[in-house]
Design a protein around this motif. Structure first.
Motif, mmCIF file in Angstrom:
data_model
loop_
_atom_site.group_PDB
_atom_site.id
_atom_site.type_symbol
_atom_site.label_atom_id
_atom_site.label_comp_id
_atom_site.label_asym_id
_atom_site.label_seq_id
_atom_site.Cartn_x
_atom_site.Cartn_y
_atom_site.Cartn_z
ATOM 1 N N GLN A 666 -2.256 -0.531 -9.644
ATOM 2 C CA GLN A 666 -3.511 -1.279 -9.760
ATOM 3 C C GLN A 666 -3.888 -1.403 -11.219
ATOM 4 O O GLN A 666 -4.149 -0.400 -11.897
ATOM 5 C CB GLN A 666 -4.635 -0.561 -9.014
ATOM 6 C CG GLN A 666 -6.025 -1.154 -9.228
ATOM 7 C CD GLN A 666 -6.218 -2.466 -8.508
ATOM 8 O OE1 GLN A 666 -6.023 -2.564 -7.310
ATOM 9 N NE2 GLN A 666 -6.585 -3.512 -9.239
ATOM 10 N N ASP A 672 -13.781 -3.086 -12.934
ATOM 11 C CA ASP A 672 -13.448 -2.013 -11.994
ATOM 12 C C ASP A 672 -14.216 -0.741 -12.327
ATOM 13 O O ASP A 672 -14.642 -0.006 -11.429
ATOM 14 C CB ASP A 672 -11.948 -1.736 -12.017
ATOM 15 C CG ASP A 672 -11.128 -2.913 -11.502
ATOM 16 O OD1 ASP A 672 -11.462 -3.434 -10.429
ATOM 17 O OD2 ASP A 672 -10.170 -3.307 -12.189
ATOM 18 N N SER A 677 -14.364 1.465 -8.739
ATOM 19 C CA SER A 677 -13.260 1.189 -7.822
ATOM 20 C C SER A 677 -12.434 2.441 -7.539
ATOM 21 O O SER A 677 -12.148 3.243 -8.422
ATOM 22 C CB SER A 677 -12.345 0.114 -8.425
ATOM 23 O OG SER A 677 -11.174 -0.033 -7.646
ATOM 24 N N ARG A 678 -12.032 2.588 -6.271
ATOM 25 C CA ARG A 678 -11.148 3.684 -5.868
ATOM 26 C C ARG A 678 -9.766 3.151 -5.494
ATOM 27 O O ARG A 678 -8.939 3.873 -4.970
ATOM 28 C CB ARG A 678 -11.753 4.451 -4.695
ATOM 29 C CG ARG A 678 -13.127 5.012 -4.982
ATOM 30 C CD ARG A 678 -13.649 5.890 -3.879
ATOM 31 N NE ARG A 678 -12.966 7.173 -3.855
ATOM 32 C CZ ARG A 678 -13.382 8.206 -3.117
ATOM 33 N NH1 ARG A 678 -14.467 8.096 -2.374
ATOM 34 N NH2 ARG A 678 -12.720 9.348 -3.129
ATOM 35 N N SER A 679 -9.545 1.885 -5.784
ATOM 36 C CA SER A 679 -8.277 1.274 -5.399
ATOM 37 C C SER A 679 -7.150 1.742 -6.305
ATOM 38 O O SER A 679 -7.303 1.823 -7.523
ATOM 39 C CB SER A 679 -8.384 -0.258 -5.478
ATOM 40 O OG SER A 679 -7.116 -0.853 -5.279
ATOM 41 N N GLY A 746 -6.494 8.027 2.821
ATOM 42 C CA GLY A 746 -6.666 6.715 2.206
ATOM 43 C C GLY A 746 -7.167 5.705 3.211
ATOM 44 O O GLY A 746 -7.337 5.996 4.400
ATOM 45 N N ARG A 749 -7.051 -1.899 2.470
ATOM 46 C CA ARG A 749 -7.930 -3.068 2.432
ATOM 47 C C ARG A 749 -7.204 -4.281 3.018
ATOM 48 O O ARG A 749 -5.974 -4.324 3.052
ATOM 49 C CB ARG A 749 -8.369 -3.355 0.991
ATOM 50 C CG ARG A 749 -9.291 -2.295 0.442
ATOM 51 C CD ARG A 749 -9.672 -2.539 -1.004
ATOM 52 N NE ARG A 749 -10.701 -1.607 -1.432
ATOM 53 C CZ ARG A 749 -12.006 -1.823 -1.345
ATOM 54 N NH1 ARG A 749 -12.440 -2.983 -0.854
ATOM 55 N NH2 ARG A 749 -12.878 -0.923 -1.734
ATOM 56 N N ARG A 753 -4.391 -3.734 -0.655
ATOM 57 C CA ARG A 753 -4.624 -2.679 -1.637
ATOM 58 C C ARG A 753 -5.019 -1.384 -0.927
ATOM 59 O O ARG A 753 -5.693 -1.401 0.103
ATOM 60 C CB ARG A 753 -5.707 -3.072 -2.632
ATOM 61 C CG ARG A 753 -5.282 -4.170 -3.600
ATOM 62 C CD ARG A 753 -6.390 -4.463 -4.594
ATOM 63 N NE ARG A 753 -7.610 -4.887 -3.937
ATOM 64 C CZ ARG A 753 -8.823 -4.508 -4.298
ATOM 65 N NH1 ARG A 753 -9.002 -3.686 -5.314
ATOM 66 N NH2 ARG A 753 -9.886 -4.961 -3.647
ATOM 67 N N ASP A 755 -6.924 2.317 -1.049
ATOM 68 C CA ASP A 755 -7.896 3.213 -1.678
ATOM 69 C C ASP A 755 -7.433 4.640 -1.418
ATOM 70 O O ASP A 755 -7.207 5.026 -0.262
ATOM 71 C CB ASP A 755 -9.294 3.028 -1.080
ATOM 72 C CG ASP A 755 -9.960 1.752 -1.530
ATOM 73 O OD1 ASP A 755 -9.416 1.066 -2.411
ATOM 74 O OD2 ASP A 755 -11.038 1.421 -0.989
#
Length: 956
Positions: A666, A672, A677-679, A746, A749, A753, A755
């Motif tokens: 990522q 972000d 963001s936790r992606s 996790g 998405r 993606r 997380d």
């Protein structure tokens, strides 16, 4: 259109439950959330004039209605015309503010003589029963109307919308709402109340991974007053559907607690009346609102209304579909069916979810070994710089030749293809030469860090079955039948390629196990080639790059650093151990060698970033790769200020030793960091990720579960652990693909993606509450005076009453009061989540892998107790010795070796901090290795003071 209205009358406060709930401040900001509407066909001959007269009579009896507005309009179409239908819908969707206007009536007359009454009301004053009675009384004022007095003013605001872990809402979506129509079905009349409530509970329990589901329930009908309850229903996998239905049937009556707070999910359940069109909500009452209506014949219909700030539109459609599926199951499932028997995700949906988490490989995987790939680069660029340490630089041709000599020497010492060879060398060029030489000999290397305790070294050698170890230390522990060779002994003639294949093991790295016993992960050559094939093009890796080998060879991040550089023609700079431990020294190295590709754990980077802020701009880094532990993206705010993301690409990569270093990628931007963001991004080309429940079933998008990893990076096996290998590696029950069960939590998405949400076992239990330590750490990091934090479970973990939470913090300056940090944390955390102790450290200690080392941390309270008892009966006049005893115990003497007495890099950090608190200069880790006793350090500090040397050395 004509309109009439009466003057607004002041009304007294009343205790009507509906009024209190719908008087909340957020409903004042968006009154549509508290409004409902009714469309009723007027009796023949009843028109706007009659309704106006009836409203006047009603306002005399009910002062609250004096603000009611009445509109009328004649449409030149029939009642069944599309235009008429649209107009009714538009009028039924227009809210009233509730203060002062509690209701609005519209009479629509049509060309065919029919007329409709559209009535909109605010629920703070007019509940469902009152709305029905009001509609009737406007056609016949003699009919009774029970209008409760509205709650006065606005109730308390309940803050920001609650977050749903699976909702994936967008903060930028605040104010936007969406609608999903739920499937209309027919159920038994006596089950019409229970089925939608039970279906919601079952889906929420599955989404939340819990045995119970909690949500708000509002019930209403033409004959009964509204009720609002907070209900909790048993909906675990083992719960019988019949039991769930029975609990749901009573949820809105005797069970449940009065509604308070601002729950994320609510169910509105309304009984319909034939001929009426009732709209229970004009906008979501709750961030996720399921509005159901049941009719006398058992017809069940509904709509999902939601806030996009809390619920992503794709997730909303998915959630609605799963509720529909449970409604159908509850209505038609055979006796004995349990909640867990109902498949939430059907095969087609599961296939789509799995496809979203898979990235096709680019041009297939490499069919070459690591050393074959290296030879190809060396042949093409023999004179280019390949490897640099503190003393020398080797070209690709020289590195090729020297590793050939090592391979020849190993073969001469009896190493055969397929053998495992231990490598325990200092971080210099000899280490990389040795690793490459082991591979060229047809063997696999088993890296060990020179700082490991003897017991771990012995276990690694014994468990792996290595018969040969390359070690620089003369005191490498003796193991029966094992030959220990020094790099200086490794000179031999090149040997023919032993014929190793891409499926042969390249290395075995030992990782910590849940039981504390390290386990060896065997990784084939093919996987390393696949990793570079998946990343080289995207990251633009090539001969122009200079990399650092910052991490221990026993940490799999080093696989990426070493072979990422040498298999793409780059220049690898080996970072000496003590330089890696000194952020300023490491920063100098990056500048001096013009390093372009930097790999870091977030913990190590935090210290480097602070050093960078204190130095003139001089870095040439164009790519920063994070891995090894979860990244809090807020760490990057200062970095992006000095190194714009358009010039220095920052990539967060989730990975596991068992899946060949990296799995996802990522690229991060300042946006972000602002969004938190936790992606960790999409799967690398050739890799796949999916999220599963405890039974291995595919989780819906957004729903947390265990991360499964498949594809080119999955390791071969755990060495000598067949049962563990079978439990963690094996065929996916859904796809048949070989996958690795990561043990990480996790959520996937809709765009594929991932997380990363931490370890599944990252939860702890304190006083009966389940707590995620990462949540507490996140709150501490939001404190402007805190630069780094760790939270661990402390106290007597064998005694539930003695368990506590301990926080360890690095502050921006020494004067930061701990009590202020505690008070701020208490403002954001419930009482049971506020750590019992807060301990300030000069920096968080790191393991040799660059991760936070919490194995020996002691809170300040315990350290103080140790200090009070130190030297009892044996006075310690030397201030350095007092600090020694504070850290290691009162039994330590002035000539006792720090490391022989149980000291390690973690305790060295504590020692440095204790020296500071005692008003003494800190010592570096290097100085402590050279002067490991209290007497020697005391002499060192005395000599430094006499020479006038500054005391501001980098702390360990």
């Amino acid at each position: 259109m004509s309109v009439s209205s009466e003057a607004v009358a002041e009304v007294p406060a009343a205790g009507h439950p509906s009024g209190r709930f719908f008087a909340r401040a957020e409903f004042g900001a968006d009154p549509a959330r508290a409004c409902h509407s009714l469309v009723r066909r007027l009796p023949a001959g009843t028109g706007a004039a009659a309704v106006r007269a009836h409203l006047a009579a009603l306002t005399d009896r009910h002062p609250v209605l004096r603000g009611t507005q009445l509109f009328d309009e004649t449409l030149e179409v029939t009642a069944g015309d599309t235009i008429a239908h649209r107009r009714r819908g538009r009028e039924a969707g227009r809210a009233v503010d509730g203060a002062p206007v509690v209701a609005r009536a519209v009479v629509l007359e049509y060309a065919d003589g029919a007329a409709d009454l559209v009535l909109v009301a605010h629920r703070r004053a007019v509940d469902r029963r009152a709305l029905d009675q009001l509609a009737s009384a406007l056609t016949d004022p003699a009919l009774p109307v029970t209008l409760p007095e509205p709650a006065a003013g606005a109730g308390p605001r309940h803050g920001a919308p609650p977050e749903l872990p699976w909702g994936l809402g967008d903060p930028a979506g605040a104010g936007r709402t969406g609608t999903v129509v739920l499937t209309t079905t027919t159920v038994a009349r006596d089950a019409a109340v229970a089925v939608p409530v039970a279906a919601t509970a079952a889906v929420l329990a599955r989404y939340g991974g819990t045995e119970h589901a909690e949500f708000a329930l509002l019930t209403a009908g033409p004959e009964t007053a509204d009720t609002q309850r907070s209900v909790t229903l048993p909906a675990g996998a083992a719960t019988a559907l019949s039991d769930l239905l029975d609990a749901a049937a009573h949820a809105g009556t005797t069970d449940g607690a009065p509604l308070s707070g601002a729950p994320a999910v609510g169910v509105l359940l309304t009984e319909g009346r034939a001929g009426d069109v009732y709209r229970p909500v004009l906008a979501p009452v709750f961030p996720v609102t399921l509005a159901w209506q049941y009719d006398a014949d058992g017809t069940l219909s509904g709509v999902l209304r939601y806030d996009e700030e809390v619920l992503d539109p794709v997730i909303a459609g998915q959630f609605a579909g799963h509720v529909d599926r449970l409604v159908d199951a509850l209505a038609h499932a055979p006796a004995g069916t349990r909640v867990g028997d109902v498949e939430l995700v059907d095969p087609g949906e599961a296939a789509a979810i799995i496809a979203a988490g898979r990235t096709p490989a680019r041009g297939g995987t490499s069919a070459a070994t690591v050393h074959e790939l290296f030879r190809a680069v060396a042949a093409a660029r023999p004179d280019a710089p390949a490897l640099t340490d503190a003393d020398r630089t080797l070209s690709y041709g020289e590195l090729d030749a020297r590793s050939d000599a090592v391979a020849g020497a190993l073969r001469g010492h009896g190493v055969a293809p397929g053998d495992l060879v231990g490598v325990c060398l200092d971080r210099d060029a000899d280490l990389v030469i040795a690793l490459l030489g082991v591979l060229k000999a047809g063997a696999a290397y088993v890296p060990m860090d020179v700082t490991y305790p003897a017991e771990r070294l012995v276990h690694t050698v014994t468990d792996s079955g290595a018969r040969t170890v390359l070690a620089s230390a003369a005191d490498f522990p003796a193991v029966d039948g094992v030959s220990v060779l020094h790099p200086g002994e490794l000179t031999g003639a090149p040997v023919a390629d032993p014929g190793a294949g891409p499926d042969d093991i390249a290395y075995v790295i030992y990782t910590s196990g849940s039981t504390g016993r390290p386990k060896g992960v065997a990784v084939p050559h093919r996987n390393v080639g696949a990793l570079l094939s998946a990343t080289a093009e995207d990251f633009r890796l090539g001969p122009a790059d200079t990399w650092t080998m910052f991490h221990s060879s026993a940490f799999d991040f080093s696989v990426w650093e070493i072979w990422g550089a040498l298999l793409t023609g780059g220049h690898l700079v080996v970072v000496p151990y003590f330089v890696a431990r000194g952020p300023e020294d490491f920063h100098d190295l990056l500048v001096r060698h013009r390093v372009t590709v930097l790999s870091q754990t977030p913990s190590a980077f935090a210290m480097l970033k602070e050093a960078d802020l204190r130095r003139p701009a001089g870095l040439a880094v164009r790519l920063v790769v994070f891995g090894g532990e979860p990244l809090d993206v807020r760490l990057l705010q200062d970095w992006f200020g000095r190194h714009p993301h358009t010039r220095c690409r920052v990539v967060n990569m989730f990975g596991i030793t068992e899946t060949t270093v990296h799995v996802t990628s990522q690229t991060l931007t300042p946006a972000d960091t602002a969004a938190g963001s936790r992606s960790v991004g999409r799967a690398l080309p050739g890799w796949s990720v999916s999220v599963r429940d405890t039974a291995g079933r595919v989780q819906p998008f957004g729903v947390p579960g265990e991360i499964y990893v498949g594809g080119a990076g999955v390791a071969s096996h755990y060495l000598n652990q067949e049962e563990l290998t079978a439990a963690r590696f094996g065929p996916d029950p859904v796809t048949g693909e070989r996958v690795y069960r990561s043990g990480d939590l996790g959520r996937l998405r809709p765009d594929g993606r991932l997380d990363h949400l931490g370890r599944i076992d990252g939860q702890v239990k304190v006083r009966g509450f389940r707590i995620e330590l990462g949540e507490i750490r996140s709150v501490l990091l939001e404190d402007p005076d805190v630069t780094a934090a760790a939270v661990v479970l402390g106290g007597d973990t064998d005694d539930a009453a003695g368990v506590r939470l301990d926080a360890y913090l690095v502050a921006k300056h020494d004067a930061v009061p701990v009590e202020e940090i505690r008070r701020r944390a208490a403002r954001y955390l419930p009482e049971y989540m506020v750590p019992a102790t807060f301990t300030l450290l000069p920096e968080l200690p790191l393991t040799v892998n660059g991760k936070i080392d919490v194995s020996g941390l002691k809170p300040a309270a315990e350290t103080a107790e140790t200090a009070e008892t130190a030297g009892a009966g044996e006075p310690a006049d030397d201030p350095v010795l007092r600090v020694w005893r504070e850290v290691l115990g009162k039994q330590v003497g002035p000539d006792d070796d720090f490391f022989a007495f149980g000291g390690n890099s973690l305790l060295a950090v504590k020692l440095s901090g204790a020296l500071r608190r005692a008003g003494l200069p800190p010592v570096t880790l290097r100085e402590l290795y050279i002067h490991p006793t209290a007497a020697e350090v005391s002499a060192l500090l005395t000599g430094r003071e006499a020479a006038g040397a500054p005391g501001g050395h980098p702390a360990v």
